[in-house]
Design a protein around this motif. Sequence first.
Motif, PDB file in Angstrom:
ATOM      1  N   UNK A  75       0.118  -4.903   9.088  1.00  0.00           N
ATOM      2  CA  UNK A  75      -0.191  -4.471  10.454  1.00  0.00           C
ATOM      3  C   UNK A  75      -0.525  -2.981  10.540  1.00  0.00           C
ATOM      4  N   UNK A  76      -0.545  -2.292   9.408  1.00  0.00           N
ATOM      5  CA  UNK A  76      -0.941  -0.891   9.394  1.00  0.00           C
ATOM      6  C   UNK A  76       0.106   0.088   9.880  1.00  0.00           C
ATOM      7  N   UNK A  77       1.326  -0.388  10.170  1.00  0.00           N
ATOM      8  CA  UNK A  77       2.367   0.532  10.656  1.00  0.00           C
ATOM      9  C   UNK A  77       2.867   1.461   9.556  1.00  0.00           C
ATOM     10  N   UNK A  78       2.573   1.113   8.304  1.00  0.00           N
ATOM     11  CA  UNK A  78       3.001   1.978   7.206  1.00  0.00           C
ATOM     12  C   UNK A  78       2.285   3.328   7.287  1.00  0.00           C
ATOM     13  N   UNK A  79       1.059   3.334   7.839  1.00  0.00           N
ATOM     14  CA  UNK A  79       0.328   4.601   7.983  1.00  0.00           C
ATOM     15  C   UNK A  79       1.046   5.511   8.969  1.00  0.00           C
ATOM     16  N   UNK A  80       1.536   4.934  10.063  1.00  0.00           N
ATOM     17  CA  UNK A  80       2.290   5.717  11.044  1.00  0.00           C
ATOM     18  C   UNK A  80       3.566   6.267  10.418  1.00  0.00           C
ATOM     19  N   UNK A  81       4.216   5.444   9.610  1.00  0.00           N
ATOM     20  CA  UNK A  81       5.445   5.875   8.929  1.00  0.00           C
ATOM     21  C   UNK A  81       5.160   7.067   8.026  1.00  0.00           C
ATOM     22  N   UNK A  82       4.084   6.987   7.245  1.00  0.00           N
ATOM     23  CA  UNK A  82       3.764   8.067   6.310  1.00  0.00           C
ATOM     24  C   UNK A  82       3.267   9.319   7.030  1.00  0.00           C
ATOM     25  N   UNK A  87       6.756  12.712   3.180  1.00  0.00           N
ATOM     26  CA  UNK A  87       7.393  12.417   1.898  1.00  0.00           C
ATOM     27  C   UNK A  87       7.523  10.898   1.761  1.00  0.00           C
ATOM     28  N   UNK A  88       6.549  10.297   1.119  1.00  0.00           N
ATOM     29  CA  UNK A  88       6.529   8.839   1.010  1.00  0.00           C
ATOM     30  C   UNK A  88       7.721   8.299   0.230  1.00  0.00           C
ATOM     31  N   UNK A  89       8.137   9.036  -0.769  1.00  0.00           N
ATOM     32  CA  UNK A  89       9.280   8.588  -1.573  1.00  0.00           C
ATOM     33  C   UNK A  89      10.528   8.459  -0.718  1.00  0.00           C
ATOM     34  N   UNK A  90      10.770   9.446   0.132  1.00  0.00           N
ATOM     35  CA  UNK A  90      11.956   9.411   0.997  1.00  0.00           C
ATOM     36  C   UNK A  90      11.891   8.231   1.967  1.00  0.00           C
ATOM     37  N   UNK A  91      10.707   7.996   2.542  1.00  0.00           N
ATOM     38  CA  UNK A  91      10.552   6.900   3.500  1.00  0.00           C
ATOM     39  C   UNK A  91      10.786   5.551   2.842  1.00  0.00           C
ATOM     40  N   UNK A  92      10.208   5.374   1.663  1.00  0.00           N
ATOM     41  CA  UNK A  92      10.345   4.088   0.975  1.00  0.00           C
ATOM     42  C   UNK A  92      11.749   3.897   0.406  1.00  0.00           C
ATOM     43  N   UNK A  93      12.379   4.991  -0.012  1.00  0.00           N
ATOM     44  CA  UNK A  93      13.766   4.880  -0.478  1.00  0.00           C
ATOM     45  C   UNK A  93      14.699   4.490   0.658  1.00  0.00           C
ATOM     46  N   UNK A  94      14.446   5.028   1.844  1.00  0.00           N
ATOM     47  CA  UNK A  94      15.254   4.654   3.009  1.00  0.00           C
ATOM     48  C   UNK A  94      15.087   3.174   3.314  1.00  0.00           C
ATOM     49  N   UNK A 245       7.226   3.430  -6.454  1.00  0.00           N
ATOM     50  CA  UNK A 245       7.163   4.687  -5.698  1.00  0.00           C
ATOM     51  C   UNK A 245       6.069   5.600  -6.236  1.00  0.00           C
ATOM     52  N   UNK A 246       5.954   5.667  -7.557  1.00  0.00           N
ATOM     53  CA  UNK A 246       4.907   6.501  -8.161  1.00  0.00           C
ATOM     54  C   UNK A 246       3.522   5.992  -7.763  1.00  0.00           C
ATOM     55  N   UNK A 247       3.372   4.672  -7.728  1.00  0.00           N
ATOM     56  CA  UNK A 247       2.077   4.083  -7.340  1.00  0.00           C
ATOM     57  C   UNK A 247       1.778   4.360  -5.874  1.00  0.00           C
ATOM     58  N   UNK A 248       2.802   4.233  -5.016  1.00  0.00           N
ATOM     59  CA  UNK A 248       2.601   4.461  -3.572  1.00  0.00           C
ATOM     60  C   UNK A 248       2.199   5.892  -3.273  1.00  0.00           C
ATOM     61  N   UNK A 249       2.672   6.834  -4.054  1.00  0.00           N
ATOM     62  CA  UNK A 249       2.328   8.251  -3.829  1.00  0.00           C
ATOM     63  C   UNK A 249       0.901   8.564  -4.199  1.00  0.00           C
ATOM     64  N   UNK A 250       0.314   7.768  -5.109  1.00  0.00           N
ATOM     65  CA  UNK A 250      -1.012   8.100  -5.619  1.00  0.00           C
ATOM     66  C   UNK A 250      -2.151   7.441  -4.879  1.00  0.00           C
ATOM     67  N   UNK A 251      -1.862   6.341  -4.143  1.00  0.00           N
ATOM     68  CA  UNK A 251      -2.969   5.623  -3.512  1.00  0.00           C
ATOM     69  C   UNK A 251      -2.895   5.714  -2.001  1.00  0.00           C
TER      70      UNK A 251
END
Length: 253
Positions: A75-82, A87-94, A245-251
Amino acid sequence: MTLLAVERIKLLSTRSPWWCALTALLLTGGFTALVVSNTSPQFPATVASTQFAYSFGMAVIMVLATLAVTTEYRFGTIRTTFQAVPNRTAALLAKTSVVALIALLIGEVMAFLSWGLSMAIKPEADLALNSTADWLNVAGVGPVCALAAVVAVAVGILVRHSAGAISLVLIYFLAAENLITLIPEIGDDIYKWMPFNVAHKFVTGDGESAGGAAFGQPLSTSTLSPWWALAYFAGFAVIMLVVALATARKRDA
């Protein structure tokens, strides 16, 4: 703490976690009732038999964990989160922490519900938790479910599509590891180190909670001790999450 609260609200405000939790409880409870009600003096009910169906519930928990990530991508809400949390790592770790905690709670409720239901069905059976092996066979389900949820979240981050991620998780968990045993000569040796087979060793140990009866969970073929088995599975979950997490940070999101 704010990130954890946000992820908790986002997850629990949707219907899928509640339906998945209910499905996990009904599946394990239903199969447990079926198994325990068919025990006999020849094949008595044991602590191990009360957890015969925990893998069904864990499969549903892994679906829940996968959806917790892939739904945001869908639904594209991940863009709003980022955007809100660069800090994508912090968001995904949470998100991973919240999902793992919920999986732990569902796993424990699932395990003790099955055990309590078994005691109600067979009150004459010796189902008391008298040893460490007995406690691990019941209480150990929660930690294994939590780590399995971390693996599922990692797969969700990597694949991002609900259907693909859920299919991959379920096919691997329910079939792929067992198929490895079909490899001539080396299949059984490889299978001993497959992550979910090793995780099963933490729950079942060497079969002590079965009380010597044949009517219980199939045992793991892992040669590790139960606690080393849990550490091994935790290490696998961490590696999967680090890669994700490493992949999410790069793309792009």
